[in-house]
Write an enzyme that holds these catalytic residues in place. Structure first.
Site, PDB file in Angstrom:
ATOM      1  N   LEU A  10       0.810  -1.220   0.000  1.00  0.00           N
ATOM      2  CA  LEU A  10       0.000   0.000   0.000  1.00  0.00           C
ATOM      3  C   LEU A  10       0.843   1.270   0.000  1.00  0.00           C
ATOM      4  CD1 LEU A  10      -2.694  -1.203   2.560  1.00  0.00           C
ATOM      5  CD2 LEU A  10      -2.895  -1.172   0.061  1.00  0.00           C
ATOM      6  N   ASN A  32      -0.543  -4.557   4.055  1.00  0.00           N
ATOM      7  CA  ASN A  32       0.804  -4.064   3.769  1.00  0.00           C
ATOM      8  C   ASN A  32       1.752  -4.685   4.793  1.00  0.00           C
ATOM      9  OD1 ASN A  32       2.367  -1.930   2.177  1.00  0.00           O
ATOM     10  ND2 ASN A  32       2.974  -1.466   4.264  1.00  0.00           N
ATOM     11  N   VAL A  74       3.846  -4.442  -4.677  1.00  0.00           N
ATOM     12  CA  VAL A  74       5.062  -4.191  -3.885  1.00  0.00           C
ATOM     13  C   VAL A  74       6.238  -3.935  -4.811  1.00  0.00           C
ATOM     14  CG1 VAL A  74       4.179  -5.648  -2.021  1.00  0.00           C
ATOM     15  CG2 VAL A  74       5.818  -6.591  -3.659  1.00  0.00           C
ATOM     16  N   SER A 128      -0.070   1.494 -16.078  1.00  0.00           N
ATOM     17  CA  SER A 128       0.618   2.755 -16.350  1.00  0.00           C
ATOM     18  C   SER A 128      -0.273   3.938 -15.998  1.00  0.00           C
ATOM     19  CB  SER A 128       1.017   2.861 -17.817  1.00  0.00           C
ATOM     20  OG  SER A 128       1.597   4.132 -18.051  1.00  0.00           O
ATOM     21  N   GLY A 129       0.378   5.006 -15.601  1.00  0.00           N
ATOM     22  CA  GLY A 129      -0.368   6.223 -15.299  1.00  0.00           C
ATOM     23  C   GLY A 129       0.129   6.840 -14.002  1.00  0.00           C
ATOM     24  N   LYS A 182       3.642  -3.645 -21.368  1.00  0.00           N
ATOM     25  CA  LYS A 182       3.928  -2.502 -20.488  1.00  0.00           C
ATOM     26  C   LYS A 182       5.380  -2.056 -20.645  1.00  0.00           C
ATOM     27  CE  LYS A 182       3.913   0.667 -17.349  1.00  0.00           C
ATOM     28  NZ  LYS A 182       4.601   0.535 -16.107  1.00  0.00           N
ATOM     29  N   HIS A 185       5.656  -0.153 -23.806  1.00  0.00           N
ATOM     30  CA  HIS A 185       5.054   1.164 -23.532  1.00  0.00           C
ATOM     31  C   HIS A 185       6.099   2.084 -22.904  1.00  0.00           C
ATOM     32  CE1 HIS A 185       3.548   3.984 -20.529  1.00  0.00           C
ATOM     33  NE2 HIS A 185       2.497   4.181 -21.309  1.00  0.00           N
ATOM     34  N   ASN A 186       6.800   1.587 -21.908  1.00  0.00           N
ATOM     35  CA  ASN A 186       7.806   2.416 -21.242  1.00  0.00           C
ATOM     36  C   ASN A 186       8.967   2.759 -22.174  1.00  0.00           C
ATOM     37  OD1 ASN A 186       6.158   1.867 -19.044  1.00  0.00           O
ATOM     38  ND2 ASN A 186       7.869   1.681 -17.626  1.00  0.00           N
ATOM     39  N   GLU A 189       7.886   5.436 -24.298  1.00  0.00           N
ATOM     40  CA  GLU A 189       7.871   6.650 -23.458  1.00  0.00           C
ATOM     41  C   GLU A 189       9.280   7.283 -23.417  1.00  0.00           C
ATOM     42  OE1 GLU A 189       6.073   5.931 -19.512  1.00  0.00           O
ATOM     43  OE2 GLU A 189       7.800   6.956 -18.655  1.00  0.00           O
ATOM     44  N   ARG A 443      31.801 -11.193 -44.917  1.00  0.00           N
ATOM     45  CA  ARG A 443      31.627 -12.358 -44.042  1.00  0.00           C
ATOM     46  C   ARG A 443      32.053 -13.634 -44.767  1.00  0.00           C
ATOM     47  NH1 ARG A 443      26.782 -13.769 -42.880  1.00  0.00           N
ATOM     48  NH2 ARG A 443      27.175 -14.637 -40.817  1.00  0.00           N
ATOM     49  N   HIS A 449      31.231 -17.638 -44.554  1.00  0.00           N
ATOM     50  CA  HIS A 449      29.877 -17.696 -44.004  1.00  0.00           C
ATOM     51  C   HIS A 449      28.809 -17.874 -45.089  1.00  0.00           C
ATOM     52  CE1 HIS A 449      31.264 -17.115 -40.016  1.00  0.00           C
ATOM     53  NE2 HIS A 449      31.785 -15.937 -40.256  1.00  0.00           N
TER      54      HIS A 449
HETATM   55  P1  NDP Z   1       7.482   0.886  -4.146  1.00  0.00           P
HETATM   56  O1  NDP Z   1       8.021   0.328  -5.391  1.00  0.00           O
HETATM   57  O2  NDP Z   1       8.159   2.029  -3.520  1.00  0.00           O
HETATM   58  O3  NDP Z   1       7.384  -0.317  -3.068  1.00  0.00           O
HETATM   59  C1  NDP Z   1       6.989  -0.086  -1.736  1.00  0.00           C
HETATM   60  C2  NDP Z   1       6.001  -1.124  -1.274  1.00  0.00           C
HETATM   61  O4  NDP Z   1       6.549  -2.448  -1.400  1.00  0.00           O
HETATM   62  C3  NDP Z   1       5.634  -0.952   0.172  1.00  0.00           C
HETATM   63  O5  NDP Z   1       4.274  -1.294   0.333  1.00  0.00           O
HETATM   64  C4  NDP Z   1       6.537  -1.970   0.845  1.00  0.00           C
HETATM   65  O6  NDP Z   1       6.068  -2.386   2.097  1.00  0.00           O
HETATM   66  C5  NDP Z   1       6.465  -3.094  -0.133  1.00  0.00           C
HETATM   67  N1  NDP Z   1       7.550  -4.079  -0.027  1.00  0.00           N
HETATM   68  C6  NDP Z   1       8.839  -3.927  -0.426  1.00  0.00           C
HETATM   69  N2  NDP Z   1       9.533  -5.043  -0.194  1.00  0.00           N
HETATM   70  C7  NDP Z   1       8.675  -5.939   0.329  1.00  0.00           C
HETATM   71  C8  NDP Z   1       8.793  -7.288   0.798  1.00  0.00           C
HETATM   72  N3  NDP Z   1       9.953  -7.935   0.728  1.00  0.00           N
HETATM   73  N4  NDP Z   1       7.690  -7.890   1.295  1.00  0.00           N
HETATM   74  C9  NDP Z   1       6.508  -7.238   1.336  1.00  0.00           C
HETATM   75  N5  NDP Z   1       6.338  -5.974   0.940  1.00  0.00           N
HETATM   76  C10 NDP Z   1       7.404  -5.328   0.434  1.00  0.00           C
HETATM   77  O7  NDP Z   1       5.915   1.249  -4.311  1.00  0.00           O
HETATM   78  P2  NDP Z   1       5.130   1.958  -5.503  1.00  0.00           P
HETATM   79  O8  NDP Z   1       3.756   2.111  -5.004  1.00  0.00           O
HETATM   80  O9  NDP Z   1       5.843   3.143  -6.041  1.00  0.00           O
HETATM   81  O10 NDP Z   1       5.141   0.876  -6.687  1.00  0.00           O
HETATM   82  C11 NDP Z   1       4.599  -0.423  -6.515  1.00  0.00           C
HETATM   83  C12 NDP Z   1       4.859  -1.216  -7.785  1.00  0.00           C
HETATM   84  O11 NDP Z   1       4.207  -0.575  -8.873  1.00  0.00           O
HETATM   85  C13 NDP Z   1       6.329  -1.322  -8.173  1.00  0.00           C
HETATM   86  O12 NDP Z   1       6.575  -2.583  -8.731  1.00  0.00           O
HETATM   87  C14 NDP Z   1       6.482  -0.269  -9.246  1.00  0.00           C
HETATM   88  O13 NDP Z   1       7.529  -0.563 -10.137  1.00  0.00           O
HETATM   89  C15 NDP Z   1       5.134  -0.321  -9.924  1.00  0.00           C
HETATM   90  N6  NDP Z   1       4.721   0.874 -10.611  1.00  0.00           N
HETATM   91  C16 NDP Z   1       4.967   2.105 -10.097  1.00  0.00           C
HETATM   92  C17 NDP Z   1       4.560   3.245 -10.750  1.00  0.00           C
HETATM   93  C18 NDP Z   1       4.797   4.565 -10.141  1.00  0.00           C
HETATM   94  O14 NDP Z   1       4.489   5.573 -10.806  1.00  0.00           O
HETATM   95  N7  NDP Z   1       5.329   4.656  -8.933  1.00  0.00           N
HETATM   96  C19 NDP Z   1       3.852   3.184 -12.028  1.00  0.00           C
HETATM   97  C20 NDP Z   1       3.566   1.850 -12.456  1.00  0.00           C
HETATM   98  C21 NDP Z   1       4.017   0.764 -11.771  1.00  0.00           C
HETATM   99  P3  NDP Z   1       6.484  -1.551   3.452  1.00  0.00           P
HETATM  100  O15 NDP Z   1       5.482  -0.451   3.554  1.00  0.00           O
HETATM  101  O16 NDP Z   1       6.342  -2.555   4.518  1.00  0.00           O
HETATM  102  O17 NDP Z   1       7.882  -1.079   3.250  1.00  0.00           O
END
Ligand code: NDP
Length: 473
Positions: A10, A32, A74, A128-129, A182, A185-186, A189, A443, A449
């Site tokens: 979260l 979380n 996560v 994405s977004g 995805k 897409h990146n 981007e 080659r 070749h």
């Molecule tokens: P982060 O990538 O910063 O990850 C933080 C979250 O991961 C926290 O909830 C953390 O829990 C949890 N976490 C990390 N390690 C573990 C573990 N070993 N076990 C359980 N929980 C763990 O969060 P974001 O919200 O930025 O991104 C989430 C995902 O979405 C990532 O994969 C990211 O690449 C992807 N994403 C992000 C975008 C963006 O704009 N930020 C866009 C699209 C995709 P705790 O609170 O306990 O530390």
């Protein structure tokens, strides 16, 4: 009461996705690793809908309706593997685990295969977004089984962005297809941003224009065929003035572009698939070049052309056309990569549908994607987007301007790897004969070749070290 769907993880993305689900009337189980974040979410946003908080993963799983649907948000990598393992142990056959993080598609293929053996559905999903999209409607690219799509699709389409009433979410294909799309897409981007940056840089250097003046140029461009989110926010960033110094914001930012790795993944995969995604590669390398201050300092005294201030107002329109033409090339390359992956991995991707789901919610959202959709509607077997009549006409109309832009950039020493490589790709693809024939000759000379001939079937080798006669290989 049991929850319709759950979100674990979260942080920024997961929290907003959970809120988006709750606002659409779903009862959302939330979890979380650190419970504080869960409590915070319920405390701050509990009024937006029904949240079912759990302190541990077992309670989280127990709070879900069957078949269970759990979204993992996560940190990508080892954290994701750990959470998948824990969830899988708590779930039962038929349950669904959705990974909404930025996983590599190879990891998703591996995880999907492992969970399928245990009767679980693993749904690698591109989202994405950013933060804002997660809350108000992202572009969603789910992979995985047909059964999982039936159970998840309606919910994901419900919370996704809509353009003309059409959800920016379709079932992309099996296993890693969603994360692959995805990733591309990146990559696109990266390419879009590089072309925008080159446009800004060239106009600023050639015309001596200020960032604020260039903001107006981008704003004007955004009213035409370049209409897109990235062009829109370029105007915003260029207009920004630093409160502390009064300088343009863009002049107080360190000029070293960072990356989280999806551009690199796209290029690595393109190399494996043998698809020339030069636009994405140049964009990725340009970021890498910017990130080497020690080399840049050492090279700063190297000579440039001693020319500047060439070009007048007409350069602005030339650059607009070069940007559009280069963008067509970049997207053509990205779509080629998806087509190649679809063949390689048996995904049966609908390329027109990929253009559709990127029209809203995501970072590369643009009017332009409607034209790509139309191109694939007109001809689903289009060998390259460059051959679509609409795009061919645009390239035809813009190619003289494109050449003037690259020429000007070379003359005044402004690097435009995006424009230049896109033009080289265009000229390469349209050529009747390529010097690849000479490469084949070399080659055969040094490595025996062999080569094929234009006038008969079969492979041949010339006895270069002997009498130089040709023999069938
Ligand atoms: P982060 O990538 O910063 O990850 C933080 C979250 O991961 C926290 O909830 C953390 O829990 C949890 N976490 C990390 N390690 C573990 C573990 N070993 N076990 C359980 N929980 C763990 O969060 P974001 O919200 O930025 O991104 C989430 C995902 O979405 C990532 O994969 C990211 O690449 C992807 N994403 C992000 C975008 C963006 O704009 N930020 C866009 C699209 C995709 P705790 O609170 O306990 O530390």
């Amino acid at each position: 009461d049991l929850a319709d769907i759950g979100v674990t993880g979260l942080a920024t993305m997961g929290r907003n996705l959970a809120r988006n689900l709750a606002r659409h009337g779903y009862a959302v189980a939330v979890h979380n690793r650190t419970y504080g974040r869960t409590q915070q979410l319920v405390k701050e946003f509990g009024g937006e809908g029904t949240f079912v908080p759990s302190e541990d993963l077992a309670a989280f799983v127990a709070s879900l309706k069957r078949p269970r649907r759990a979204i993992i948000m996560v940190k990508a990598g080892a954290g994701t593997d750990a959470v998948i393992d824990q969830l899988a142990d708590l779930m039962e056959p038929g349950d669904m685990i959705v990974d909404g993080g930025n996983a590599h598609f190879d990891d998703t293929r591996r995880r999907e295969a492992a969970l399928r053996e245990r009767g679980l559905h693993f749904v690698g999903t591109g989202i994405s977004g950013g933060e804002e999209g997660a809350l108000n409607g992202p572009s969603i690219m789910p992979g995985g089984s047909k059964e999982s799509w039936e159970a998840l699709g309606p919910i994901l389409q419900d919370i996704s962005a809509k353009v003309d009433g059409v959800p920016c979410c379709v079932h992309v294909g099996p296993d890693g297809a969603g994360h692959f799309v995805k990733m591309v897409h990146n990559g696109i981007e990266y390419s879009d941003m590089q072309l925008i940056a080159e446009s800004y840089d060239l106009l600023r250097q050639a015309l001596g224009a200020t960032p604020a003046e260039l903001a107006s140029v981008f704003r004007e461009w955004n009213r035409g065929e370049l209409d897109s989110y990235l062009i829109e926010i370029t105007a915003e960033v260029l207009d920004q003035v630093d409160a502390e110094t009064g300088k343009p914001f863009v002049d107080v930012v360190v000029d070293q572009a960072e990356q989280k790795g999806t551009g690199r993944w796209t290029v690595q995969s393109a190399l494996d698939l043998g698809v020339p995604v030069t636009g994405i590669a140049e964009a990725t390398f340009a970021r890498a070049l910017s990130g080497h201050p020690e080399q840049r300092a050492a090279a700063a005294s190297l000579q440039g052309p001693g020319l500047s201030g060439v070009g007048g107002r007409e350069l602005v329109e030339d650059v607009r056309q070069a940007l559009y033409a280069s963008k067509i090339v970049a997207y053509a390359q990205g779509f080629d990569q998806m087509a190649a992956a679809s063949r390689e991995y048996g995904w049966d991707l609908d390329l027109g549908a990929m253009a559709t789901i990127w029209r809203g919610g995501c970072i590369i959202r643009a009017k332009f994607l409607d034209r790509i959709r139309a191109a694939y509607d007109a001809n689903p077997a289009l060998p390259t987007l460059l051959a679509d009549p609409t795009f061919a006409a645009a390239l035809d109309a813009g190619q003289e301007a494109w050449r003037r832009v690259v020429t000007t950039a070379v003359q005044i020493g402004v690097p435009t790897p995006g424009f230049s490589s896109a033009l080289a790709y265009y000229d390469g693809l349209r050529r009747d004969r390529l010097p690849a024939a000479l490469i084949q000759g070399l080659r055969d000379y040094f490595g025996a070749h062999t080569y094929r001939r234009v006038d008969k079937e079969g492979s041949f080798h010339t006895d270069w070290s002997g009498d130089r006669t040709e023999h069938p290989a």
